[in-house]
Design a protein around this motif. Sequence first.
Motif, PDB file in Angstrom:
ATOM      1  N   VAL A 148       0.878  -1.274  -0.255  1.00 46.01           N
ATOM      2  CA  VAL A 148       0.136   0.011  -0.224  1.00 46.01           C
ATOM      3  C   VAL A 148       0.733   1.423   0.124  1.00 46.01           C
ATOM      4  O   VAL A 148       0.644   2.252  -0.811  1.00 46.01           O
ATOM      5  N   GLU A 149       1.828   1.533   0.923  1.00 50.97           N
ATOM      6  CA  GLU A 149       2.632   2.608   1.118  1.00 50.97           C
ATOM      7  C   GLU A 149       3.605   2.660   0.167  1.00 50.97           C
ATOM      8  O   GLU A 149       3.950   3.757  -0.745  1.00 50.97           O
ATOM      9  N   ALA A 150       4.563   1.401  -0.042  1.00 48.76           N
ATOM     10  CA  ALA A 150       5.709   1.520  -0.665  1.00 48.76           C
ATOM     11  C   ALA A 150       5.553   1.687  -2.428  1.00 48.76           C
ATOM     12  O   ALA A 150       5.818   2.192  -2.898  1.00 48.76           O
ATOM     13  N   PHE A 151       4.769   0.310  -2.657  1.00 50.82           N
ATOM     14  CA  PHE A 151       4.295   0.216  -4.115  1.00 50.82           C
ATOM     15  C   PHE A 151       3.392   1.025  -4.440  1.00 50.82           C
ATOM     16  O   PHE A 151       3.696   1.728  -5.649  1.00 50.82           O
ATOM     17  N   LEU A 152       2.134   1.264  -4.110  1.00 49.23           N
ATOM     18  CA  LEU A 152       1.169   2.081  -4.575  1.00 49.23           C
ATOM     19  C   LEU A 152       1.302   3.566  -4.060  1.00 49.23           C
ATOM     20  O   LEU A 152       0.509   4.232  -4.639  1.00 49.23           O
ATOM     21  N   GLN A 153       2.029   4.008  -3.035  1.00 51.58           N
ATOM     22  CA  GLN A 153       2.290   5.032  -2.460  1.00 51.58           C
ATOM     23  C   GLN A 153       0.898   5.844  -2.240  1.00 51.58           C
ATOM     24  O   GLN A 153       0.777   7.015  -2.661  1.00 51.58           O
ATOM     25  N   LEU A 154       0.190   5.030  -1.410  1.00 51.57           N
ATOM     26  CA  LEU A 154      -1.229   5.726  -0.800  1.00 51.57           C
ATOM     27  C   LEU A 154      -0.904   5.989   0.430  1.00 51.57           C
ATOM     28  O   LEU A 154      -0.416   5.413   1.355  1.00 51.57           O
ATOM     29  N   LYS A 155      -1.735   6.963   0.750  1.00 58.18           N
ATOM     30  CA  LYS A 155      -1.818   7.507   2.245  1.00 58.18           C
ATOM     31  C   LYS A 155      -3.191   7.062   2.736  1.00 58.18           C
ATOM     32  O   LYS A 155      -4.176   7.201   2.320  1.00 58.18           O
ATOM     33  N   ASP A 290       3.956 -10.604 -10.985  1.00 60.66           N
ATOM     34  CA  ASP A 290       2.521 -11.019 -11.772  1.00 60.66           C
ATOM     35  C   ASP A 290       1.586 -11.924 -10.778  1.00 60.66           C
ATOM     36  O   ASP A 290       0.249 -12.087 -11.413  1.00 60.66           O
ATOM     37  N   ASN A 291       2.023 -12.090  -9.729  1.00 57.94           N
ATOM     38  CA  ASN A 291       1.214 -13.092  -8.719  1.00 57.94           C
ATOM     39  C   ASN A 291       0.217 -11.804  -7.980  1.00 57.94           C
ATOM     40  O   ASN A 291      -0.629 -12.420  -6.985  1.00 57.94           O
ATOM     41  N   VAL A 292       0.675 -10.521  -7.906  1.00 55.92           N
ATOM     42  CA  VAL A 292      -0.031  -9.765  -6.869  1.00 55.92           C
ATOM     43  C   VAL A 292      -1.478  -9.625  -7.240  1.00 55.92           C
ATOM     44  O   VAL A 292      -2.256  -9.969  -6.276  1.00 55.92           O
ATOM     45  N   LEU A 293      -1.872  -9.155  -8.456  1.00 58.12           N
ATOM     46  CA  LEU A 293      -3.256  -9.142  -8.746  1.00 58.12           C
ATOM     47  C   LEU A 293      -4.178 -10.533  -8.484  1.00 58.12           C
ATOM     48  O   LEU A 293      -5.225 -10.379  -7.617  1.00 58.12           O
ATOM     49  N   LEU A 309     -15.707  -9.449   7.310  1.00 62.26           N
ATOM     50  CA  LEU A 309     -14.815  -9.102   6.538  1.00 62.26           C
ATOM     51  C   LEU A 309     -15.156  -8.516   5.386  1.00 62.26           C
ATOM     52  O   LEU A 309     -14.100  -8.131   4.246  1.00 62.26           O
ATOM     53  N   MET A 310     -16.440  -8.169   4.949  1.00 62.37           N
ATOM     54  CA  MET A 310     -16.920  -7.611   3.686  1.00 62.37           C
ATOM     55  C   MET A 310     -16.293  -6.478   3.209  1.00 62.37           C
ATOM     56  O   MET A 310     -15.892  -6.123   2.083  1.00 62.37           O
ATOM     57  N   GLU A 311     -16.209  -5.520   4.242  1.00 67.51           N
ATOM     58  CA  GLU A 311     -15.714  -3.988   4.276  1.00 67.51           C
ATOM     59  C   GLU A 311     -14.298  -4.095   3.615  1.00 67.51           C
ATOM     60  O   GLU A 311     -13.832  -3.285   2.810  1.00 67.51           O
ATOM     61  N   LEU A 312     -13.509  -4.928   4.214  1.00 71.28           N
ATOM     62  CA  LEU A 312     -12.086  -5.166   4.016  1.00 71.28           C
ATOM     63  C   LEU A 312     -11.989  -5.603   2.404  1.00 71.28           C
ATOM     64  O   LEU A 312     -11.186  -5.163   1.794  1.00 71.28           O
ATOM     65  N   GLY A 313     -12.884  -6.594   1.999  1.00 72.63           N
ATOM     66  CA  GLY A 313     -12.709  -7.184   0.885  1.00 72.63           C
ATOM     67  C   GLY A 313     -13.331  -5.840  -0.221  1.00 72.63           C
ATOM     68  O   GLY A 313     -12.550  -5.833  -1.087  1.00 72.63           O
ATOM     69  N   LEU A 314     -14.094  -5.066   0.042  1.00 69.51           N
ATOM     70  CA  LEU A 314     -14.629  -4.107  -0.776  1.00 69.51           C
ATOM     71  C   LEU A 314     -13.471  -2.869  -0.928  1.00 69.51           C
ATOM     72  O   LEU A 314     -13.155  -2.605  -2.094  1.00 69.51           O
ATOM     73  N   TRP A 315     -12.846  -2.802   0.024  1.00 65.06           N
ATOM     74  CA  TRP A 315     -11.658  -1.845  -0.019  1.00 65.06           C
ATOM     75  C   TRP A 315     -10.478  -2.380  -0.809  1.00 65.06           C
ATOM     76  O   TRP A 315     -10.014  -1.539  -1.651  1.00 65.06           O
ATOM     77  N   ILE A 316     -10.399  -3.695  -0.935  1.00 65.25           N
ATOM     78  CA  ILE A 316      -9.281  -4.304  -1.706  1.00 65.25           C
ATOM     79  C   ILE A 316      -9.822  -4.073  -2.869  1.00 65.25           C
ATOM     80  O   ILE A 316      -9.001  -3.847  -4.060  1.00 65.25           O
ATOM     81  N   LYS A 317     -11.121  -4.501  -3.501  1.00 64.03           N
ATOM     82  CA  LYS A 317     -11.712  -4.494  -4.573  1.00 64.03           C
ATOM     83  C   LYS A 317     -11.829  -3.329  -5.315  1.00 64.03           C
ATOM     84  O   LYS A 317     -11.380  -3.009  -6.596  1.00 64.03           O
ATOM     85  N   ASN A 318     -12.211  -2.270  -4.411  1.00 63.42           N
ATOM     86  CA  ASN A 318     -12.549  -0.866  -5.086  1.00 63.42           C
ATOM     87  C   ASN A 318     -11.341   0.207  -4.991  1.00 63.42           C
ATOM     88  O   ASN A 318     -11.260   0.961  -5.696  1.00 63.42           O
ATOM     89  N   THR A 319     -10.223  -0.030  -4.088  1.00 66.16           N
ATOM     90  CA  THR A 319      -9.515   0.999  -4.007  1.00 66.16           C
ATOM     91  C   THR A 319      -7.835   0.296  -4.325  1.00 66.16           C
ATOM     92  O   THR A 319      -7.171   0.853  -4.875  1.00 66.16           O
ATOM     93  N   ILE A 320      -7.823  -0.937  -3.547  1.00 65.61           N
ATOM     94  CA  ILE A 320      -6.233  -1.432  -3.881  1.00 65.61           C
ATOM     95  C   ILE A 320      -6.046  -2.062  -5.248  1.00 65.61           C
ATOM     96  O   ILE A 320      -5.163  -1.940  -5.871  1.00 65.61           O
ATOM     97  N   ILE A 321      -7.045  -2.914  -5.491  1.00 65.13           N
ATOM     98  CA  ILE A 321      -7.066  -3.512  -6.832  1.00 65.13           C
ATOM     99  C   ILE A 321      -6.800  -2.448  -8.210  1.00 65.13           C
ATOM    100  O   ILE A 321      -5.838  -2.689  -8.792  1.00 65.13           O
ATOM    101  N   PRO A 322      -7.696  -1.471  -8.173  1.00 67.64           N
ATOM    102  CA  PRO A 322      -7.406  -0.656  -9.251  1.00 67.64           C
ATOM    103  C   PRO A 322      -6.460   0.195  -9.232  1.00 67.64           C
ATOM    104  O   PRO A 322      -5.592   0.469 -10.201  1.00 67.64           O
ATOM    105  N   THR A 324      -3.344  -0.789  -8.159  1.00 68.25           N
ATOM    106  CA  THR A 324      -2.421  -1.784  -8.383  1.00 68.25           C
ATOM    107  C   THR A 324      -2.302  -1.842  -9.793  1.00 68.25           C
ATOM    108  O   THR A 324      -1.338  -2.049 -10.606  1.00 68.25           O
ATOM    109  N   ILE A 325      -3.431  -2.225 -10.525  1.00 69.44           N
ATOM    110  CA  ILE A 325      -3.315  -2.101 -12.000  1.00 69.44           C
ATOM    111  C   ILE A 325      -2.735  -0.880 -12.611  1.00 69.44           C
ATOM    112  O   ILE A 325      -1.909  -1.220 -13.432  1.00 69.44           O
ATOM    113  N   VAL A 326      -2.888   0.150 -12.087  1.00 72.79           N
ATOM    114  CA  VAL A 326      -2.227   1.336 -12.559  1.00 72.79           C
ATOM    115  C   VAL A 326      -0.918   1.470 -12.244  1.00 72.79           C
ATOM    116  O   VAL A 326       0.030   1.481 -13.240  1.00 72.79           O
ATOM    117  N   ALA A 327      -0.504   1.066 -11.221  1.00 69.62           N
ATOM    118  CA  ALA A 327       0.842   0.789 -10.704  1.00 69.62           C
ATOM    119  C   ALA A 327       1.722  -0.156 -11.513  1.00 69.62           C
ATOM    120  O   ALA A 327       3.025   0.008 -11.973  1.00 69.62           O
TER     121      ALA A 327
END
Length: 334
Positions: A148-155, A290-293, A309-322, A324-327
């Motif tokens: 999250v912080e080093a690769f995606l550089q998200l706060k 290649d294994n991250v996504l 854990l649904m909210e965690l899953g949604l955070w991964i799906k809606n914030t982290i995965i998109p 990651t695709i860009v990065a």
Amino acid sequence: MNRYKSLQQFLSPHFEDEVYQLAAITGDASFRRYFRLNSGQESYIVMDSDPTKLDNTPYIELNKVFSEHGFKLPKILHADEKQGFFLLSDLGNVHLADMLDDKERINHYKHLIKLSAQWAKMPAVEHMKDFDRAFLELELGIFLQWLVEAFLQLKITPAERLLWQTNCELLIANVLAQPSVTVHRDFHSRNIMRSEQQWAIIDYQDAVQGPVCYDLVSLLRDCYFKLPHDELEYLLEHAFSEFEQQGLISNISFTTFKQWFDLTGIQRHLKAAGIFCRLNLRDGKPGYMDNVLPTLRYISDVAQDHPPLMELGLWIKNTIIPATIVALDKAPDK
């Protein structure tokens, strides 16, 4: 280059009158380097494990312990512990990963489930850490720090931080609720080999005392291979029966067992996704990116089946995965 020369000096006394060839082979995710040595009709593996970077004591001591209990591991033929050079038996080059299109795939997995249960029953010995709260917090932190912080550089926002901490507590509680057994930690298709009609295990030096479902997750929720859903469900039920017969679990329902399995998988895959990024950024090994996504999608999908854990899953799906695709698209090497 100096280490390579020292390695050759280590080998010389063992092949004094013989010509041999050394060829580098794909290493693992650690600082170790591996070579295949061919001398006449014989073949060996040479491991270079620099003791200034790695503690080789667990590798040596656990090799003795697991071998004495009947598991097939690489034999340590000669070692220079001070320099970190090892001459090992060669188990060949056929991994479970090479056999996953085999029509016998289900039977392979059933045999390996039994093997993992036998491994789990090994008594605890020195050099095995406990998979305790501190260990789990450290592992889960790898995801935030390196992905999250080093690769995606998200706060991380305060709300996301609270969500993360709450869900980490659920994942930690799930692990600590399970019977503690001997765990390989990386019991997956690249660390399981087929050698002389037997299953052989490599990369065993990080074995710990941990949750009964952990190696099962490594095997059936492999970061490098996705089992079809129906096969996974069948094998999970088979594992439940096998673990009961082996005395690893008792007086729990299959529903509880599956929850242990699913949540242990989320914990393991959060760590794995973070480690893939750490290997890339810190160690200069981009080959795991290649294994991250697929690993993130596994977390998101499984979290949806567990309301807490649904909210965690949604955070991964809606914030982290998109993100990651860009990065990954921007990365010079994927």
